[in-house]
Scaffold this motif. Structure first.
Motif, PDB file in Angstrom:
ATOM      1  N   UNK A  67       0.830  -1.207   0.000  1.00  0.00           N
ATOM      2  CA  UNK A  67       0.000   0.000   0.000  1.00  0.00           C
ATOM      3  C   UNK A  67       0.858   1.247   0.000  1.00  0.00           C
ATOM      4  N   UNK A  70       2.290   1.698  -3.441  1.00  0.00           N
ATOM      5  CA  UNK A  70       1.284   2.178  -4.383  1.00  0.00           C
ATOM      6  C   UNK A  70       0.853   3.609  -4.068  1.00  0.00           C
ATOM      7  N   UNK A  71       1.282   4.121  -2.917  1.00  0.00           N
ATOM      8  CA  UNK A  71       0.914   5.498  -2.557  1.00  0.00           C
ATOM      9  C   UNK A  71      -0.461   5.618  -1.956  1.00  0.00           C
ATOM     10  N   UNK A  72      -1.034   4.513  -1.489  1.00  0.00           N
ATOM     11  CA  UNK A  72      -2.369   4.581  -0.913  1.00  0.00           C
ATOM     12  C   UNK A  72      -2.319   5.146   0.499  1.00  0.00           C
ATOM     13  N   UNK A  73      -1.347   4.733   1.278  1.00  0.00           N
ATOM     14  CA  UNK A  73      -1.211   5.290   2.627  1.00  0.00           C
ATOM     15  C   UNK A  73       0.159   5.935   2.790  1.00  0.00           C
ATOM     16  N   UNK A  74       0.262   6.933   3.673  1.00  0.00           N
ATOM     17  CA  UNK A  74       1.562   7.581   3.871  1.00  0.00           C
ATOM     18  C   UNK A  74       2.477   6.746   4.769  1.00  0.00           C
ATOM     19  N   UNK A  94     -11.775  -5.591  -7.235  1.00  0.00           N
ATOM     20  CA  UNK A  94     -11.984  -4.441  -6.367  1.00  0.00           C
ATOM     21  C   UNK A  94     -13.097  -3.554  -6.920  1.00  0.00           C
ATOM     22  N   UNK A 111     -10.967   0.748 -15.794  1.00  0.00           N
ATOM     23  CA  UNK A 111     -10.754   2.193 -15.793  1.00  0.00           C
ATOM     24  C   UNK A 111     -10.048   2.628 -14.514  1.00  0.00           C
ATOM     25  N   UNK A 112     -10.441   2.020 -13.374  1.00  0.00           N
ATOM     26  CA  UNK A 112      -9.796   2.422 -12.128  1.00  0.00           C
ATOM     27  C   UNK A 112      -8.349   1.927 -12.065  1.00  0.00           C
TER      28      UNK A 112
ATOM     29  N   UNK B   2      -3.519   9.506 -10.074  1.00  0.00           N
ATOM     30  CA  UNK B   2      -3.103   8.792  -8.874  1.00  0.00           C
ATOM     31  C   UNK B   2      -2.918   9.746  -7.703  1.00  0.00           C
ATOM     32  N   UNK B   3      -2.920   9.187  -6.508  1.00  0.00           N
ATOM     33  CA  UNK B   3      -2.842  10.018  -5.316  1.00  0.00           C
ATOM     34  C   UNK B   3      -1.544  10.776  -5.177  1.00  0.00           C
ATOM     35  N   UNK B   4      -0.474  10.312  -5.813  1.00  0.00           N
ATOM     36  CA  UNK B   4       0.815  10.933  -5.555  1.00  0.00           C
ATOM     37  C   UNK B   4       1.022  12.278  -6.249  1.00  0.00           C
ATOM     38  N   UNK B  20     -12.520   9.249 -15.158  1.00  0.00           N
ATOM     39  CA  UNK B  20     -12.721   8.383 -13.994  1.00  0.00           C
ATOM     40  C   UNK B  20     -13.983   8.777 -13.230  1.00  0.00           C
ATOM     41  N   UNK B 102     -12.801   0.453  -2.131  1.00  0.00           N
ATOM     42  CA  UNK B 102     -11.978   0.906  -3.256  1.00  0.00           C
ATOM     43  C   UNK B 102     -10.870   1.824  -2.755  1.00  0.00           C
ATOM     44  N   UNK B 104      -9.438   1.979   0.178  1.00  0.00           N
ATOM     45  CA  UNK B 104      -8.381   1.334   0.952  1.00  0.00           C
ATOM     46  C   UNK B 104      -7.446   0.508   0.095  1.00  0.00           C
ATOM     47  N   UNK B 106      -6.951   0.960  -3.508  1.00  0.00           N
ATOM     48  CA  UNK B 106      -6.595   1.441  -4.832  1.00  0.00           C
ATOM     49  C   UNK B 106      -6.120   2.884  -4.714  1.00  0.00           C
ATOM     50  N   UNK B 107      -5.288   3.296  -5.665  1.00  0.00           N
ATOM     51  CA  UNK B 107      -4.781   4.652  -5.567  1.00  0.00           C
ATOM     52  C   UNK B 107      -5.472   5.609  -6.526  1.00  0.00           C
ATOM     53  N   UNK B 108      -6.728   5.360  -6.780  1.00  0.00           N
ATOM     54  CA  UNK B 108      -7.537   6.297  -7.561  1.00  0.00           C
ATOM     55  C   UNK B 108      -7.626   7.615  -6.784  1.00  0.00           C
ATOM     56  N   UNK B 110      -8.840  10.567  -4.819  1.00  0.00           N
ATOM     57  CA  UNK B 110     -10.051  10.495  -3.973  1.00  0.00           C
ATOM     58  C   UNK B 110     -11.161  11.461  -4.368  1.00  0.00           C
ATOM     59  N   UNK B 259      -3.894  12.023   1.179  1.00  0.00           N
ATOM     60  CA  UNK B 259      -3.092  10.818   1.391  1.00  0.00           C
ATOM     61  C   UNK B 259      -3.467  10.098   2.674  1.00  0.00           C
ATOM     62  N   UNK B 260      -4.003  10.863   3.642  1.00  0.00           N
ATOM     63  CA  UNK B 260      -4.339  10.223   4.918  1.00  0.00           C
ATOM     64  C   UNK B 260      -5.691   9.533   4.858  1.00  0.00           C
ATOM     65  N   UNK B 262      -7.091   7.164   3.214  1.00  0.00           N
ATOM     66  CA  UNK B 262      -7.195   5.697   3.216  1.00  0.00           C
ATOM     67  C   UNK B 262      -6.983   5.103   4.598  1.00  0.00           C
TER      68      UNK B 262
END
Lengths: 402, 265
Positions: A67, A70-74, A94, A111-112, B2-4, B20, B102, B104, B106-108, B110, B259-260, B262
């Motif tokens: 995670x 992937x950059x989902x959480x810091x 998902x 798409x996601x 993406x989130x970054x 999206x 989604x 939690x 995936x990095x779509x 937000x 970023x927080x 998720x």
């Protein structure tokens, strides 16, 4: 960062907040939560076009690591450098909604993941071919089996165009043939991509990965070619086992004797046979594998049809092999207490915990009666053996004596 | 998207972000009408019900309805504005919780999820606006050049609803206490906003508060587009400026907190 490196992780740490005890309402308003270190100083590098497996026990921080990548959480400490676009498949299917059709779900899912809708529309026949869904494509997915869902969600992977792909346990529900398909597919897929796979499956780690990283309670304990890394991993787990069996004697006593149709078993135990033929009774269950193991049983029989045998199991209760005393070649005395010995070369065992379960076999009908007791023994040798990963004692050469 | 991503403008200007949002709106739409016989046909129901309620209930029962010419279309426009704003208020604020799984895994980006709600609501809004044209035609109201003000009224309408929704969302990322009072906030705003009554009915000394209410401003904008002789719009200029500034600030905060999300959602 060198040319071939695509991911460089340096001293990465991640904390989670935890409520470790049951709190009253008022206390929960003010008290601070405890910090839990999910990842502790993890560093590694991943090169281009490499398939890297990440494994470790549950809760060791594998998914947290993915995670973060992937950059989902810091993350809290350390640095991460990534070259290229990342696509993360952290769970199969998902965002699938039960009421939508397979086609709609796959369109949204793709798409996601960053795959254009146009690509899916044009290549729907490829998806059908890969996922073997057939005429179910336009049905709501609540009518699908879980294997079909897995196959459908995996079928879009072929259209991913990013350089780095992360997989987290995407092989869970599919049957053997589809797993094989996935494995072949990932091999093909990895020719121009870097792949990171989180899995517990040995065959994936050994056959597919170029390198395996093992995490244990947030620490990286191994980063090596698959067999060596797994070797370290199993040794690490077995450390706890050795402690538990340090004080256990490898012996079972039946009092009163186990009795079946006139076949009595009094006692079973293991001794170590030294090279000069001397037998040593051990006070604990830990054996090195320089010598022979001898399984000894004290029996008394009046029935010529019955004989004794043993099943050897590994620590996960997988039955590895069985052998029994063939009374037609080796005669035993009836109506008299006899000691039966089975001598094994302990070199065939890899390091780790094994169990021996005695059984009584009817040589005529082939029927087994298991004694509900097991003898534990641990093989702990210093040398590093590749067979530690795959426990398979082939060509079991047992010398029986009475 | 993406989130970054560092710069929020890069996100808002990218084609991928809007595509999206649209695909997630498509998902919502499909879910909403799943297993119905009439399918998308149901989108015409809210405007028809709005027309029935304003014409046959409020139009007959309320005393004020006699003071205002074409009261039913007057109230219909108020109801239309309120319908979309309350939709965004309720659903864009809960959109992250709704898509927990989604988010939690995936990095779509937000912001896609509240934005999907905007598009989803727009389908209804366009039906309402189309309904307004139909009713105007039935009652013989002449549509003049004022109708072109819709070009900026609709974006303003979206921004109003989205800003309120995002504020609630930002306050509820970590602790969800605010959701407990959202229904009351909505009903209070509904009462203080002239949806079914005329702004002139509010006493002179309280009208300053009315002028700070951008929802009232949006309603009056719609009314001036379809009808003549309504409340002067320039009174709401300040509230619109505040609103747009607030919207930008909210977007920036969202981008920073993104970023927080998720970890807490």
């Amino acid at each position: 960062m060198e040319e071939k490196e695509v991911i460089v992780v340096c001293n990465l740490s991640k904390y989670y907040e935890l409520t470790t005890f049951k709190q009253s309402f008022f206390r929960s308003l003010v008290s601070r939560k405890e910090k839990f270190k999910a990842l502790n100083d993890v560093s590694f590098k991943i090169n281009r076009n490499e398939i890297v497996g990440i494994t470790g026990p549950n809760g060791s921080g594998k998914t947290t690591l993915l995670k973060i990548l992937a950059g989902i959480i810091p993350y809290d400490e350390g640095t991460i450098k990534i070259k290229g676009k990342i696509t993360a498949l952290l769970s199969s299917g998902l965002g699938f909604h039960k009421d939508l059709t397979g086609y709609d779900n796959i369109l949204i899912y793709a798409k996601s993941l960053g795959i254009p809708t146009k690509v899916i529309r044009e290549n729907i026949h490829k998806i059908l071919e890969f996922s073997e869904i057939g005429k179910f494509l336009y049905e709501p997915i609540k009518r699908y089996s879980s294997g079909m869902l897995d196959r459908l969600s995996f079928s879009v992977v072929q259209f991913i165009n990013s350089e780095i792909v992360l997989f987290d346990e995407v092989f869970s529900f599919s049957d053997v043939s589809f797993q094989n398909k996935i494995n072949n597919y990932i091999k093909e897929f990895s020719k121009n991509k870097t792949i990171i796979i989180v899995t517990h499956k040995l065959n994936v780690l050994i056959n597919l990965c170029d390198r395996v990283i093992v995490l244990y309670k947030g620490n990286k304990i191994a980063d090596d070619i698959p067999l060596y890394a797994l070797n370290t991993y199993y040794k690490h787990i077995n450390l706890n086992l050795y402690d538990n069996f340090q004080y256990k004697c490898p012996e079972i006593n039946f009092d009163p004797p186990f009795n079946f149709n006139g076949f009595k078993v009094f006692k079973c135990y293991i001794v170590e046979c030294l090279s000069n033929g001397e037998e040593v009774r051990k006070q604990n269950s830990i054996f090195s594998n320089q010598f022979y193991l001898c399984i000894v049983s004290e029996i008394l029989t009046t029935n010529a049809e019955l004989s004794i045998g043993y099943i050897i199991m590994d620590s996960m209760n997988n039955r590895l092999t069985l052998f029994y005393l063939d009374t037609s070649t080796i005669k035993i005395k009836y109506n008299e207490k006899t000691t039966v010995k089975a001598k094994l070369n302990s070199k065939i065992f890899s390091n780790g915990l094994f169990k021996i379960q005695p059984f009584i076999v009817n040589l005529v009908s082939g029927k087994f009666i298991f004694l509900d007791s097991e003898i534990f023994f641990v093989i702990n040798s210093e040398e590093k053996k590749l067979s530690d990963v795959v426990y398979f004692p082939f060509n079991l050469n047992v010398e029986w004596s009475v | 998207m993406r989130v970054n991503e560092k710069n929020i403008l890069n996100i808002l200007l990218s084609k991928e972000f809007w595509l999206l949002s649209l695909i997630f709106a498509y998902r919502e739409l499909k879910i909403k009408f799943a297993q119905t016989r009439l399918h998308y046909f149901w989108v015409i129901l809210p405007p028809i019900m709005g027309f029935v309620i304003t014409t046959f209930f409020f139009g007959r029962l309320f005393k004020i309805s006699k003071d205002i010419e074409y009261y039913n279309i007057y109230a219909y426009l108020g109801m239309m504005t309120w319908y979309y704003i309350s939709y965004l208020f309720l659903y864009s604020s809960t959109s992250l919780i709704q898509n927990q799984d989604i988010i939690q895994k995936s990095n779509v980006y937000r912001l896609v999820f509240p934005m999907a709600k905007v598009f989803m609501g727009l389908i209804d809004l366009f039906c309402w606006i189309f309904g307004a044209f139909v009713i105007s035609f039935i009652y013989g109201i002449k549509i003049n050049f004022g109708i072109f003000t819709l070009v900026y009224t609709i974006p303003l309408h979206i921004i109003t609803g989205l800003t309120f929704g995002l504020i609630i969302l930002l306050f509820s990322v970590k602790y969800r206490d605010i959701y407990q009072i959202v229904p009351y906030i909505i009903s209070i705003i509904m009462i203080v906003t002239p949806i079914f009554y005329h702004p002139y009915m509010i006493p002179e000394y309280l009208r300053i508060f009315l002028h700070l209410n951008p929802i009232a401003g949006v309603i009056e904008l719609y009314r001036s587009a379809f009808l003549d002789g309504t409340y002067p719009i320039k009174n709401f200029t300040l509230s619109f400026i505040i609103l747009i500034l607030l919207f930008i600030v909210v977007l920036l905060i969202f981008h920073k907190k993104e970023k927080q999300i998720a970890e807490y959602v």
